[in-house]
Structure formats: C-alpha cells, structure tokens
Design a protein around this motif. Structure first.
Motif, PDB file in Angstrom:
ATOM      1  N   MET A   1      21.864   7.001 -53.601  1.00 56.54           N
ATOM      2  CA  MET A   1      22.201   5.519 -52.303  1.00 56.54           C
ATOM      3  C   MET A   1      22.301   3.887 -53.158  1.00 56.54           C
ATOM      4  O   MET A   1      20.419   4.080 -53.701  1.00 56.54           O
ATOM      5  CB  MET A   1      22.773   5.676 -50.905  1.00 56.54           C
ATOM      6  N   LYS A   2      22.976   3.000 -53.979  1.00 58.17           N
ATOM      7  CA  LYS A   2      22.667   1.878 -54.067  1.00 58.17           C
ATOM      8  C   LYS A   2      22.147   1.631 -53.054  1.00 58.17           C
ATOM      9  O   LYS A   2      22.259   0.840 -52.188  1.00 58.17           O
ATOM     10  CB  LYS A   2      23.762   1.353 -55.211  1.00 58.17           C
ATOM     11  N   GLU A   3      20.417   0.464 -53.587  1.00 53.84           N
ATOM     12  CA  GLU A   3      19.764  -0.175 -52.891  1.00 53.84           C
ATOM     13  C   GLU A   3      20.446  -1.469 -52.430  1.00 53.84           C
ATOM     14  O   GLU A   3      20.813  -1.579 -53.704  1.00 53.84           O
ATOM     15  CB  GLU A   3      18.676  -0.581 -53.288  1.00 53.84           C
ATOM     16  N   GLU A   4      20.718  -1.714 -51.367  1.00 56.93           N
ATOM     17  CA  GLU A   4      21.232  -3.199 -51.006  1.00 56.93           C
ATOM     18  C   GLU A   4      20.292  -4.210 -51.735  1.00 56.93           C
ATOM     19  O   GLU A   4      18.990  -4.392 -51.516  1.00 56.93           O
ATOM     20  CB  GLU A   4      21.751  -3.115 -49.309  1.00 56.93           C
ATOM     21  N   SER A   5      21.024  -5.102 -52.158  1.00 59.31           N
ATOM     22  CA  SER A   5      20.403  -6.516 -52.330  1.00 59.31           C
ATOM     23  C   SER A   5      20.908  -7.879 -52.038  1.00 59.31           C
ATOM     24  O   SER A   5      21.829  -7.815 -51.367  1.00 59.31           O
ATOM     25  CB  SER A   5      20.026  -6.734 -53.927  1.00 59.31           C
ATOM     26  N   TYR A   6      19.752  -8.597 -51.829  1.00 61.03           N
ATOM     27  CA  TYR A   6      20.196 -10.086 -50.733  1.00 61.03           C
ATOM     28  C   TYR A   6      20.231 -11.000 -51.694  1.00 61.03           C
ATOM     29  O   TYR A   6      19.465 -11.601 -52.370  1.00 61.03           O
ATOM     30  CB  TYR A   6      18.969  -9.772 -50.209  1.00 61.03           C
ATOM     31  N   GLY A   7      20.538 -11.977 -51.541  1.00 63.25           N
ATOM     32  CA  GLY A   7      20.779 -13.587 -51.885  1.00 63.25           C
ATOM     33  C   GLY A   7      19.678 -14.698 -50.906  1.00 63.25           C
ATOM     34  O   GLY A   7      19.271 -15.025 -51.620  1.00 63.25           O
ATOM     35  N   ILE A   8      19.717 -14.141 -49.767  1.00 62.92           N
ATOM     36  CA  ILE A   8      18.543 -14.970 -48.888  1.00 62.92           C
ATOM     37  C   ILE A   8      18.224 -14.256 -48.237  1.00 62.92           C
ATOM     38  O   ILE A   8      18.788 -12.831 -47.415  1.00 62.92           O
ATOM     39  CB  ILE A   8      19.687 -15.677 -48.156  1.00 62.92           C
ATOM     40  N   LYS A   9      16.929 -13.731 -47.882  1.00 64.27           N
ATOM     41  CA  LYS A   9      15.966 -13.200 -46.653  1.00 64.27           C
ATOM     42  C   LYS A   9      14.893 -14.035 -46.370  1.00 64.27           C
ATOM     43  O   LYS A   9      14.438 -14.665 -46.667  1.00 64.27           O
ATOM     44  CB  LYS A   9      14.978 -11.713 -47.829  1.00 64.27           C
ATOM     45  N   ILE A  10      15.123 -13.748 -44.717  1.00 61.39           N
ATOM     46  CA  ILE A  10      14.713 -15.037 -43.985  1.00 61.39           C
ATOM     47  C   ILE A  10      13.849 -14.344 -42.968  1.00 61.39           C
ATOM     48  O   ILE A  10      14.552 -13.399 -42.221  1.00 61.39           O
ATOM     49  CB  ILE A  10      15.700 -15.901 -43.276  1.00 61.39           C
ATOM     50  N   GLU A  11      12.277 -14.430 -42.968  1.00 61.52           N
ATOM     51  CA  GLU A  11      11.366 -13.590 -42.036  1.00 61.52           C
ATOM     52  C   GLU A  11      10.747 -14.314 -41.156  1.00 61.52           C
ATOM     53  O   GLU A  11      10.195 -15.474 -41.665  1.00 61.52           O
ATOM     54  CB  GLU A  11      10.911 -12.653 -42.595  1.00 61.52           C
ATOM     55  N   ASN A  12      11.098 -14.522 -39.785  1.00 66.01           N
ATOM     56  CA  ASN A  12       9.975 -15.371 -38.789  1.00 66.01           C
ATOM     57  C   ASN A  12       9.826 -16.961 -39.608  1.00 66.01           C
ATOM     58  O   ASN A  12       8.566 -17.233 -39.285  1.00 66.01           O
ATOM     59  CB  ASN A  12       8.464 -15.226 -39.040  1.00 66.01           C
ATOM     60  N   LEU A  13      10.590 -17.349 -39.832  1.00 67.01           N
ATOM     61  CA  LEU A  13      11.159 -18.529 -40.162  1.00 67.01           C
ATOM     62  C   LEU A  13      10.495 -19.534 -39.207  1.00 67.01           C
ATOM     63  O   LEU A  13      11.329 -19.315 -38.168  1.00 67.01           O
ATOM     64  CB  LEU A  13      12.429 -19.200 -40.878  1.00 67.01           C
ATOM     65  N   SER A  14       9.743 -20.847 -39.112  1.00 66.91           N
ATOM     66  CA  SER A  14       9.512 -21.110 -37.341  1.00 66.91           C
ATOM     67  C   SER A  14       9.085 -22.653 -38.200  1.00 66.91           C
ATOM     68  O   SER A  14       8.550 -22.973 -39.375  1.00 66.91           O
ATOM     69  CB  SER A  14       8.485 -20.707 -37.709  1.00 66.91           C
ATOM     70  N   LYS A  15       9.772 -23.308 -37.480  1.00 65.23           N
ATOM     71  CA  LYS A  15       9.581 -25.158 -37.907  1.00 65.23           C
ATOM     72  C   LYS A  15       9.319 -26.193 -36.614  1.00 65.23           C
ATOM     73  O   LYS A  15      10.620 -25.880 -35.740  1.00 65.23           O
ATOM     74  CB  LYS A  15      10.221 -25.359 -38.631  1.00 65.23           C
ATOM     75  N   LYS A  16       8.907 -26.717 -36.323  1.00 61.60           N
ATOM     76  CA  LYS A  16       7.757 -27.577 -34.746  1.00 61.60           C
ATOM     77  C   LYS A  16       7.902 -29.000 -34.906  1.00 61.60           C
ATOM     78  O   LYS A  16       8.135 -29.940 -36.258  1.00 61.60           O
ATOM     79  CB  LYS A  16       6.964 -26.952 -34.150  1.00 61.60           C
ATOM     80  N   TYR A  17       9.345 -29.378 -34.504  1.00 57.97           N
ATOM     81  CA  TYR A  17       8.712 -30.877 -34.523  1.00 57.97           C
ATOM     82  C   TYR A  17       8.919 -31.193 -32.567  1.00 57.97           C
ATOM     83  O   TYR A  17       8.385 -30.189 -31.777  1.00 57.97           O
ATOM     84  CB  TYR A  17      10.754 -31.183 -34.522  1.00 57.97           C
ATOM     85  N   GLU A  18       8.686 -32.641 -32.577  1.00 58.88           N
ATOM     86  CA  GLU A  18       8.270 -32.872 -31.447  1.00 58.88           C
ATOM     87  C   GLU A  18       9.226 -33.099 -30.361  1.00 58.88           C
ATOM     88  O   GLU A  18       9.022 -32.876 -29.273  1.00 58.88           O
ATOM     89  CB  GLU A  18       8.390 -34.409 -31.544  1.00 58.88           C
ATOM     90  N   ASP A  19      10.351 -32.386 -30.422  1.00 59.02           N
ATOM     91  CA  ASP A  19      11.925 -32.662 -29.334  1.00 59.02           C
ATOM     92  C   ASP A  19      12.041 -31.067 -29.853  1.00 59.02           C
ATOM     93  O   ASP A  19      13.693 -30.446 -29.618  1.00 59.02           O
ATOM     94  CB  ASP A  19      12.489 -33.846 -29.597  1.00 59.02           C
ATOM     95  N   PHE A  20      12.210 -30.420 -30.990  1.00 56.39           N
ATOM     96  CA  PHE A  20      13.041 -29.434 -30.886  1.00 56.39           C
ATOM     97  C   PHE A  20      11.652 -27.969 -31.767  1.00 56.39           C
ATOM     98  O   PHE A  20      11.467 -28.466 -32.307  1.00 56.39           O
ATOM     99  CB  PHE A  20      13.882 -29.302 -31.720  1.00 56.39           C
ATOM    100  N   GLU A  21      12.623 -26.858 -31.852  1.00 60.46           N
ATOM    101  CA  GLU A  21      11.545 -25.660 -32.679  1.00 60.46           C
ATOM    102  C   GLU A  21      11.956 -24.719 -32.464  1.00 60.46           C
ATOM    103  O   GLU A  21      13.227 -24.499 -31.977  1.00 60.46           O
ATOM    104  CB  GLU A  21       9.987 -25.252 -31.597  1.00 60.46           C
ATOM    105  N   LEU A  22      11.697 -24.743 -34.310  1.00 63.59           N
ATOM    106  CA  LEU A  22      12.500 -23.837 -34.736  1.00 63.59           C
ATOM    107  C   LEU A  22      11.830 -21.937 -34.840  1.00 63.59           C
ATOM    108  O   LEU A  22      10.708 -21.863 -35.718  1.00 63.59           O
ATOM    109  CB  LEU A  22      13.031 -24.099 -36.275  1.00 63.59           C
ATOM    110  N   LYS A  23      12.004 -21.006 -33.975  1.00 66.98           N
ATOM    111  CA  LYS A  23      10.731 -20.185 -33.499  1.00 66.98           C
ATOM    112  C   LYS A  23      11.654 -18.789 -34.073  1.00 66.98           C
ATOM    113  O   LYS A  23      12.605 -17.780 -33.730  1.00 66.98           O
ATOM    114  CB  LYS A  23      10.842 -20.274 -31.923  1.00 66.98           C
ATOM    115  N   ASP A  24      10.717 -18.499 -34.947  1.00 63.03           N
ATOM    116  CA  ASP A  24      11.061 -16.551 -36.158  1.00 63.03           C
ATOM    117  C   ASP A  24      12.225 -16.302 -35.949  1.00 63.03           C
ATOM    118  O   ASP A  24      12.939 -15.383 -35.985  1.00 63.03           O
ATOM    119  CB  ASP A  24      10.076 -15.813 -34.578  1.00 63.03           C
TER     120      ASP A  24
END
Length: 288
Positions: A1-24
């Motif tokens: 079976m052909k292995e699937e390829s990806y344009g983007i892979k994102i793992e546990n991306l986090s970013k914290k602002y004073e009033d907002f948080e991007l969590k995992d």
C-alpha cells in the motif's frame, strides 16, 4: 500500500497571548486534498495559519510543510498564500505586477500567470486599485498559483464575495488538487463553500481542535433529533452529544444517524450542515 503523504503536518502547536491561547493543535493536510478550517471568530484559525507560516512565533509544537520542518526559502517557493484583502501595490497593473514578481520568485511562471489572467478574465492594463473586490481576490489566487505552487493556504479569502465569484474560486481550487501532489488548507466561516469542496474538516474552538474528521463523516453520520420534553427524558444520555432547547422543543446532536433512526423510530432526525454542527457545539449544552 502506498504511504500517504502530507502537505502539512502539525503536532501539538501552541501559542499564548495575553487574552488567548492556542493549545496543542494537531492535524494533517494530506496531499491531493482540501482541508477546511472552521470555527467562530477568535477561535484560533488565523493564529494557526500564522504559526504555520512563521508569521508568529510558536511556543511549542512541530510544523512540517512539504516534508520540511524548516520554512526555508526553497520551501516558501512552493507555497501560495492568500489572505483576505489586497496585498499588492494598488498603482500597478497586472503586467507591471508580473515584472515585479518574476524577480522575486525563483520559479515564477510568466506564461502561466498570463494564461490565468486570460482564464480569470482579468484586464492586464487596468490598475489594481480599479479592480473590484472579486477581481482582486482572483488576482491574489492566480499569483499564488504561478510559482510552482504545491501548497495553497487561504485565510478567509472568499469573505464578502458574491456567490458567482466564490463559485469560480471553488472551481479553481478543485482544479488545483487534480494533481495529487497539490494540497489546500482553506480557512473560512462560509461553511457552505467547504461543504462543496473540502475532503476534511478541522473545527477549532477556543484555541483547541474540537473535531477533525472527513467532511462526509460529519455530513452523513451526524444528525439533529428533535423532540419534546417528555421524549427528551426517555433518550439514552450517552446518545446525546449536545443539545439546544428552543421553547418546548429540544434539538439534540447525535452520531450514527442510521442507528439512531432505528432506535428512535417515532422521532424525527434531520440531516445537518457544517453550520449546524458548529452551532450545536458552540451554543449547545451537554448537561444531561
């Protein structure tokens, strides 16, 4: 079976602002597919895209684009980005813009640029400032497609456009992914557009990935069961994902629509849209 390829892979991306948080935040964008990124305003869609493109510094997590964890100059050559609004010098016309961009992009394809101008019916000599909003958006997309683009990222690119222009843009995206090495990440609050073209949907709520599934699974497996209070009390609580009470009627989000229709034969189960699912998860209650 052909292995699937990806344009983007994102793992546990986090970013914290004073009033907002991007969590995992974690999700993948498979090659040959369109992934729709949905969520209410302020949920984290644009922050996610900015972190993917290194336009904002992430706190933690790994982002892999076109097989590279480094967004170097070569990788950027193969990424087309379209944001809401016009980002080109307004005093230029399309011919002058081409002369600028061919000195910026290593893989700029002048023949393709002019071919797309013709296909999109955009005037070559008219100044960009005299373009309509829809024309400016089509120009941004054709620029994004004219430098050996393998990954196309759009952030609310169809906002405020009339249905005919939006339909033309959707056709452009569908044509782009006919090449299975191409990939599209499309953030939009116009979920009806994504229902037409997306293969997968990522729903972000309050900075976290709340749902990540194929569009077909969301549309065909979810449903809204409508009933009165006396019927609501008889429904198995594990079958209730979330619900909204409207006067004396309960609207209940359920999964596995076919099985629930057999289980609750006397109750009505409606099909859902992406808007319905998003609204139920945002406004609904899970108190049972």
């Amino acid at each position: 079976m052909k292995e699937e390829s990806y344009g983007i892979k994102i793992e546990n991306l986090s970013k914290k602002y004073e009033d907002f948080e991007l969590k995992d935040v974690s999700f993948n964008v498979p090659c040959g597919s369109i992934v729709g990124l949905i969520g209410e305003n302020g949920a984290g869609k644009s922050t996610t895209i900015k972190a993917i493109l290194d336009l904002t510094e992430k706190e933690s997590g790994v982002v892999e684009i076109l097989g590279s964890t480094t967004l170097d100059k070569e990788t950027k050559e193969h990424i087309g980005v379209v944001f809401e609004g016009n980002n080109f010098p307004e005093e230029l016309n399309a011919k002058e813009l081409n002369n600028v961009l061919k000195n910026i992009y290593k893989y700029w394809n002048e023949e393709k640029f002019y071919g797309l101008l013709y296909d999109f019916k955009l005037p070559i000599q008219k100044k960009i400032k005299d373009y309509s909003r829809g024309m400016k958006m089509k120009l941004a997309i054709l620029v994004a497609l004219s430098h050996d683009t393998k990954l196309l990222i759009l952030d609310e690119a169809t906002n405020g456009l009339d249905p005919i222009i939006r339909e033309e843009i959707l056709d452009i995206l569908l044509d782009f992914i006919q090449d299975e090495t191409h990939t599209v990440l499309f953030s939009s609050h116009i979920t009806s557009d994504l229902e037409k073209i997306a293969d997968y949907i990522v729903f972000i709520k309050n900075g976290t990935v709340f749902l990540n599934a194929s569009k077909d699974e969301l549309i065909y497996e979810y449903g809204i069961l409508k009933c009165k209070k006396e019927d609501f009390d008889k429904i198995d609580k594990e079958d209730i994902i979330t619900y909204i009470k409207r006067e004396n009627i309960y609207e209940i989000l359920i999964y596995d629509k076919k099985e629930k229709k057999n289980k609750y034969k006397d109750l009505n189960i409606d099909k859902v849209s992406l808007d319905d699912i998003m609204l139920m998860y945002i406004k609904g209650s899970d108190e049972k």
